[in-house]
Scaffold this motif. Structure first.
Motif, PDB file in Angstrom:
ATOM      1  N   GLY A 124       0.832  -1.193   0.000  1.00 46.24           N
ATOM      2  CA  GLY A 124       0.000   0.000   0.000  1.00 46.24           C
ATOM      3  C   GLY A 124       0.868   1.244   0.000  1.00 46.24           C
ATOM      4  N   GLU A 125       0.227   2.393  -0.026  1.00 44.74           N
ATOM      5  CA  GLU A 125       0.956   3.667  -0.058  1.00 44.74           C
ATOM      6  C   GLU A 125       1.824   3.846   1.182  1.00 44.74           C
ATOM      7  N   ASP A 126       1.303   3.476   2.359  1.00 44.95           N
ATOM      8  CA  ASP A 126       2.082   3.611   3.598  1.00 44.95           C
ATOM      9  C   ASP A 126       3.325   2.718   3.565  1.00 44.95           C
ATOM     10  N   GLU A 127       3.167   1.481   3.103  1.00 48.66           N
ATOM     11  CA  GLU A 127       4.317   0.571   3.010  1.00 48.66           C
ATOM     12  C   GLU A 127       5.361   1.126   2.051  1.00 48.66           C
ATOM     13  N   TYR A 128       4.904   1.720   0.950  1.00 46.64           N
ATOM     14  CA  TYR A 128       5.822   2.288  -0.025  1.00 46.64           C
ATOM     15  C   TYR A 128       6.604   3.463   0.577  1.00 46.64           C
ATOM     16  N   ARG A 129       5.917   4.331   1.312  1.00 46.02           N
ATOM     17  CA  ARG A 129       6.604   5.462   1.958  1.00 46.02           C
ATOM     18  C   ARG A 129       7.644   4.969   2.965  1.00 46.02           C
ATOM     19  N   GLU A 130       7.285   3.940   3.760  1.00 45.31           N
ATOM     20  CA  GLU A 130       8.240   3.367   4.710  1.00 45.31           C
ATOM     21  C   GLU A 130       9.468   2.817   3.983  1.00 45.31           C
TER      22      GLU A 130
END
Length: 148
Positions: A124-130
């Motif tokens: 997801g977007e959060d995983e990608y940012r991390e």
């Protein structure tokens, strides 16, 4: 902004600018498309209108809109291609249920559920940012600065 009669049939054309689509394909996919006529690549695209014609009062020309690929991501393997095709089939089933498509296949009729299930294993977007944050910290740690 053009206004059309509600019964006007608008013709769709694709703009020739395909830079984003090219960037989303791997070298292997680009070569395969060239070397094997008829080869297919499964992609998700965002289209935007760039020009339109045939909208003036009394004009004989049929309404036409030209679309350009604004964003594109091509499936990189068979699993991704299968997921994208399943989402597409779910969307087609929904259109059939709304009487806007002539044929329907077997399976669930809920496009949102099919999309969620298909994307469950993707970041997801959060995983990608991390991931981006970790990569950024890693690259800063490995950098050696010299002052002379």
């Amino acid at each position: 902004m053009p206004k059309l009669d509600k019964d006007a049939d608008v013709e769709i054309k694709l703009d020739s600018a395909a830079g984003l689509l090219q960037a989303s394909l791997t070298e292997e996919q680009r070569r395969g498309l060239f070397e094997h006529p008829g080869m297919r690549v499964i992609a998700i695209v965002e289209l935007g209108s760039v020009t339109y014609t045939g909208h003036a009062d009394g004009e004989d020309k049929a309404p036409q809109v030209k679309l350009r690929v604004k964003l594109a991501e091509a499936a990189q393997d068979h699993e991704q291609a299968h997921l994208v095709l399943e989402v597409m089939r779910a969307m087609m089933r929904r259109r059939k249920m709304q009487n806007t498509l002539d044929e329907v296949g077997p399976g669930s009729h809920d496009a949102e559920q099919a999309v969620a299930a298909a994307l469950a294993a993707h970041p997801g977007e959060d995983e990608y940012r991390e991931h981006q944050d970790r990569e950024s910290r890693r690259s800063r740690r490995g950098r050696v600065e010299q002052h002379g």
